[in-house]
Design a protein around this motif. Structure first.
Motif, PDB file in Angstrom:
ATOM      1  N   ALA A  55     -11.105  -8.812  -2.226  1.00  0.00           N
ATOM      2  CA  ALA A  55      -9.989  -8.587  -1.296  1.00  0.00           C
ATOM      3  C   ALA A  55      -8.837  -9.547  -1.589  1.00  0.00           C
ATOM      4  CB  ALA A  55     -10.472  -8.735   0.141  1.00  0.00           C
ATOM      5  N   ALA A  61      -0.458 -14.178   6.862  1.00  0.00           N
ATOM      6  CA  ALA A  61      -1.293 -13.531   7.882  1.00  0.00           C
ATOM      7  C   ALA A  61      -2.356 -12.648   7.226  1.00  0.00           C
ATOM      8  CB  ALA A  61      -0.421 -12.714   8.829  1.00  0.00           C
ATOM      9  N   GLU A  62      -1.940 -11.871   6.191  1.00  0.00           N
ATOM     10  CA  GLU A  62      -2.889 -11.012   5.456  1.00  0.00           C
ATOM     11  C   GLU A  62      -4.012 -11.848   4.848  1.00  0.00           C
ATOM     12  OE1 GLU A  62      -1.236  -8.481   2.333  1.00  0.00           O
ATOM     13  OE2 GLU A  62       0.480  -8.067   3.642  1.00  0.00           O
ATOM     14  N   ARG A  63      -3.621 -12.954   4.199  1.00  0.00           N
ATOM     15  CA  ARG A  63      -4.621 -13.804   3.540  1.00  0.00           C
ATOM     16  C   ARG A  63      -5.570 -14.421   4.571  1.00  0.00           C
ATOM     17  NH1 ARG A  63      -2.327 -19.042   1.436  1.00  0.00           N
ATOM     18  NH2 ARG A  63      -2.674 -19.447   3.646  1.00  0.00           N
ATOM     19  N   ASP A  64      -4.974 -14.924   5.666  1.00  0.00           N
ATOM     20  CA  ASP A  64      -5.807 -15.555   6.703  1.00  0.00           C
ATOM     21  C   ASP A  64      -6.785 -14.561   7.308  1.00  0.00           C
ATOM     22  OD1 ASP A  64      -4.499 -17.856   6.193  1.00  0.00           O
ATOM     23  OD2 ASP A  64      -3.293 -17.881   8.028  1.00  0.00           O
ATOM     24  N   SER A  65      -6.332 -13.298   7.479  1.00  0.00           N
ATOM     25  CA  SER A  65      -7.211 -12.303   8.099  1.00  0.00           C
ATOM     26  C   SER A  65      -8.341 -11.915   7.144  1.00  0.00           C
ATOM     27  CB  SER A  65      -6.407 -11.097   8.582  1.00  0.00           C
ATOM     28  OG  SER A  65      -6.549 -10.009   7.711  1.00  0.00           O
ATOM     29  N   ILE A  66      -8.061 -11.906   5.830  1.00  0.00           N
ATOM     30  CA  ILE A  66      -9.136 -11.663   4.848  1.00  0.00           C
ATOM     31  C   ILE A  66     -10.177 -12.779   4.957  1.00  0.00           C
ATOM     32  CG2 ILE A  66      -9.709 -11.644   2.376  1.00  0.00           C
ATOM     33  CD1 ILE A  66      -6.909 -10.325   1.916  1.00  0.00           C
ATOM     34  N   TRP A  90      -5.098  -8.802  -2.783  1.00  0.00           N
ATOM     35  CA  TRP A  90      -3.970  -9.394  -2.037  1.00  0.00           C
ATOM     36  C   TRP A  90      -2.982 -10.079  -2.987  1.00  0.00           C
ATOM     37  CZ3 TRP A  90      -2.917 -14.722  -1.815  1.00  0.00           C
ATOM     38  CH2 TRP A  90      -1.927 -15.107  -0.899  1.00  0.00           C
ATOM     39  N   ASP A 114       3.960 -12.457   6.828  1.00  0.00           N
ATOM     40  CA  ASP A 114       2.988 -11.369   6.699  1.00  0.00           C
ATOM     41  C   ASP A 114       1.961 -11.680   5.616  1.00  0.00           C
ATOM     42  OD1 ASP A 114       4.498 -10.100   8.604  1.00  0.00           O
ATOM     43  OD2 ASP A 114       5.633  -8.900   7.156  1.00  0.00           O
ATOM     44  N   LEU A 115       2.456 -12.239   4.522  1.00  0.00           N
ATOM     45  CA  LEU A 115       1.599 -12.560   3.383  1.00  0.00           C
ATOM     46  C   LEU A 115       0.502 -13.549   3.783  1.00  0.00           C
ATOM     47  CD1 LEU A 115       1.756 -11.647   0.406  1.00  0.00           C
ATOM     48  CD2 LEU A 115       2.976 -13.757  -0.089  1.00  0.00           C
ATOM     49  N   ARG A 175       3.648  -7.051  -5.974  1.00  0.00           N
ATOM     50  CA  ARG A 175       4.149  -6.113  -4.949  1.00  0.00           C
ATOM     51  C   ARG A 175       5.404  -5.461  -5.523  1.00  0.00           C
ATOM     52  NH1 ARG A 175       1.223  -7.748  -0.035  1.00  0.00           N
ATOM     53  NH2 ARG A 175      -0.395  -9.028  -0.981  1.00  0.00           N
ATOM     54  N   SER A 219     -12.066 -12.384   8.368  1.00  0.00           N
ATOM     55  CA  SER A 219     -12.875 -11.195   8.681  1.00  0.00           C
ATOM     56  C   SER A 219     -13.967 -10.916   7.651  1.00  0.00           C
ATOM     57  CB  SER A 219     -11.962  -9.973   8.809  1.00  0.00           C
ATOM     58  OG  SER A 219     -11.305  -9.737   7.576  1.00  0.00           O
TER      59      SER A 219
END
Lengths: 246, 247
Positions: free
Chosen positions: A177, A159-164, A181, A156-157, A185, A167
Motif C-alpha cells: 500500500a 493523511a493518506e500515508r497515516d491512514s495506511i 502511495w 492529503d498526502l 501522480r 489501518s
C-alpha cells in the motif's frame, strides 16, 4: 492632641496624592505598552510569532523546544513541534512554505551531528528549492537542490500515508500500500530532484541536471582524487558520452 | 480628638501603604511579561532568541550590537570577512556556538561604496562551508553560491592562536607571527578550500567552477565579459589541459 492629628492627616493626604499620581502613570504606561509601538534596546525571548492582523502566522522564530511543527491552513499536521530551531515561514493562507533552520551537537560518545538548511516550498507541498549542510560525524554533504514535487496537496498526502499506517498492520500488505502511495501522480514523482550543485558524501564536487524522474542525465564531477569529467547519461543511468575524451 | 482616633488614623495609613505596595507589585508584573505577549510593532536594537537554559539560539541585531563569534562557549572579538560591520541574524547550534548567519551591509566610501549580503552555514566546530552571497567594492561584484571544504581541526584552536598574536603590540614582530600562523598547520585549519562556485565574478564573467579537495579548480564553465563561452578541464597546477569548444 490637635496638632498630632493634623500632622497625621497631612502625611496621609500627601501620601495619597503621591501614590495615586504614581500608580496612574505606571498603569497607563503598562497598558499603553501592549498596544503601541515599543522601543527596546535588547530583549531575550524564546519564540516570536509574526502574525497577520487576523492572527494567522506569517513567521515563527524559535528556540528548539518551542519550535513549531508543520501547519496547513492554520492546522498542525504531520508531526509535533520541538525539533526545528530557527525560522519557519508561512504563506497568505497560514500554510508553512519554507524555513531556515540550523542545529548541531556533540553526542555523549564524542561523535557529532549537524544540519543547516534554507528552504522554499512548492504551494501546499514540500521543499522545491533549498540549500543545506548535513553532517554525520564528518560524513557530510553540502549543496543546492531544485526539485519537482507532484501536484498533490501535502495535507492529503500525509493523511493518506497515516491512514495506511493506521489501518493496515505491519507486513507485506502495508508495504504494498505504501509503495502504491509513493507512485508518481499524473506522471510526476512525489519528489524528483532536477538540479543539484554541491559536494556529496564521496567528497566529489558535482553538478547534476536530471530528467523528470529525477535521474541525472548530465553530470559534471571533480571527484575526491581531483579527476574532472562531464558525462551524458541515459534514463537507465548508463554513461553514453564523456568529456574529456581519452 | 482622642487617642482612639489617632490609632484609627494610623491604621488607615498602614492600610494605604499596604495597598500601595500591592498595586506597585501588580503594575511591575505587567511590565515583566514573562508570558506570551502581543505587540503590534516594536523597535529594537537586538533580539536574542534563547533556549530555556539561556544559551543563544539566534540573534537579530543591528551592526553595533552584532555579537562576536562564540566558539566553545567563549566570545572571540575576531569578526572578519562577511560578518564585519553588518547587521542581520546570527545562528547558534545546540551547544550555543555560532554556526552561521544572514548578514548584510552597505556604505559609501572615499572611492565609492562597499556592500555585501550573505547567508552562510558553518561546518560543525569550524567556519563557513556553504555561502550564498554578494560582495561588492565600487562595482566590482562577486555574487554566487559557494561550497567549501574545511579542516576537521576545530576552529577554536585557530581562534585561540589568532587571539594570542592579535594581543601583541602592532609592528613587524606581530606581522611576522601572524604570517607564521597562517602558514602553519594550525593556520591551514583556518583555510577554506572552495569546491564549488556558481555565480558571477568581478571580471564580469558568469562561471561554474568545480575544484579538487585542495581547492584547485579542475573544471570550469565560463561565459566571459565578451560573451565567449568555454568549458575548461585543468590540471592541478592550474593549466588548461582540454578546452571546449575545440576550435
Amino acid at each position: 492632641m490637635d496638632n498630632e492629628i493634623r500632622r497625621e492627616l497631612r502625611l496621609l493626604k500627601g501620601y495619597a496624592v503621591v501614590i495615586t499620581a504614581l500608580l496612574g502613570t505606571v498603569s497607563l504606561a503598562a497598558f499603553r505598552q501592549a498596544s503601541q509601538k515599543q522601543r527596546f534596546t535588547e530583549i531575550d525571548v524564546e519564540r516570536i510569532n509574526v502574525v497577520e492582523p487576523d492572527g494567522k502566522l506569517r513567521m515563527v522564530i524559535s528556540n528548539r523546544p518551542r519550535s513549531i511543527g508543520p501547519i496547513y491552513k492554520g492546522k498542525p499536521f504531520g508531526y509535533a513541534g520541538g525539533s526545528r530551531p530557527g525560522i519557519i515561514f508561512f504563506n497568505d493562507e497560514g500554510t508553512e512554505n519554507g524555513g531556515l533552520t540550523f542545529e548541531g551537537k556533540r553526542q555523549p560518545d564524542g561523535t557529532f551531528r549537524a544540519q543547516s538548511g534554507f528552504s522554499f516550498d512548492q504551494f501546499n507541498q514540500d521543499q522545491v528549492l533549498y540549500f543545506q549542510y548535513n553532517d554525520n560525524n564528518g560524513r557530510r554533504n553540502m549543496g543546492l537542490t531544485i526539485a519537482d514535487r507532484a501536484d498533490v496537496d501535502i495535507y492529503d498526502l500525509v493523511a493518506e500515508r497515516d491512514s495506511i499506517n493506521k489501518s493496515i498492520p505491519e507486513g507485506p500488505a502495508r508495504t504494498a500500500a505504501l509503495q502504491k502511495w509513493a507512485q508518481p501522480r499524473n506522471g510526476t514523482p512525489l519528489f524528483a530532484p532536477r538540479v543539484y550543485v554541491g559536494r556529496d558524501i564521496t567528497k566529489s564536487a558535482v553538478v547534476n541536471l536530471s530528467d523528470r524522474n529525477g535521474k541525472p542525465r548530465i553530470r559534471l564531477t571533480v571527484d575526491s582524487l581531483g579527476t574532472p569529467s562531464l558525462e551524458f547519461l541515459d534514463a537507465a543511468g548508463n554513461v553514453t558520452s564523456r568529456l574529456p575524451e581519452k | 480628638m482622642d487617642a482612639r482616633t489617632v490609632r484609627e488614623l494610623r491604621q488607615v495609613r498602614r492600610l494605604l501603604i499596604a495597598a500601595g505596595i500591592v498595586s506597585a507589585i501588580v503594575a511591575a508584573s505587567a511590565f515583566r511579561q514573562s508570558q506570551k505577549t502581543r505587540f503590534t510593532e516594536m523597535d529594537v536594537e537586538r533580539i536574542n532568541v534563547i533556549e530555556p537554559d539561556g544559551k543563544l539560539r539566534l540573534t537579530i541585531s543591528n551592526a553595533a550590537r552584532l555579537p562576536d563569534p562564540i566558539i566553545g562557549g567563549k566570545s572571540y572579538p575576531l569578526r572578519g570577512g562577511t560578518g564585519a560591520g553588518s547587521g542581520g541574524i546570527i545562528f547558534f547550534n545546540d551547544e550555543g556556538n555560532e554556526n552561521g548567519g544572514l548578514a548584510y551591509a552597505g556604505h559609501k566610501t572615499a572611492t565609492g561604496y562597499r556592500a555585501n549580503g550573505h547567508v552562510t552555514f558553518d561546518q560543525f566546530d569550524q567556519d563557513e562551508t556553504v555561502s550564498f552571497g554578494y560582495t561588492d567594492v565600487d562595482g566590482r561584484a562577486r555574487a554566487g553560491f559557494t561550497i567549501a571544504d574545511r579542516s576537521n581541526i576545530p576552529i577554536r584552536i585557530v581562534a585561540d592562536s589568532a587571539m594570542a598574536f592579535q594581543a601583541l603590540p602592532d609592528g613587524p614582530e606581530k606581522t611576522r607571527r601572524l604570517q607564521q600562523l597562517r602558514d602553519s598547520p594550525v593556520g591551514e585549519a583556518g583555510k577554506s578550500m572552495v569546491r564549488v562556485f556558481v555565480g558571477k565574478t568581478p571580471d564580469r564573467s558568469s562561471v561554474l567552477m568545480l575544484a579538487d579537495p585542495a581547492g584547485r579548480v579542475r573544471l570550469r564553465l565560463t561565459v566571459d565579459s565578451a560573451g565567449t563561452p568555454a568549458m575548461d578541464f585543468l590540471d592541478e597546477t592550474g593549466r588548461t589541459v582540454r578546452r571546449y569548444p575545440t576550435t
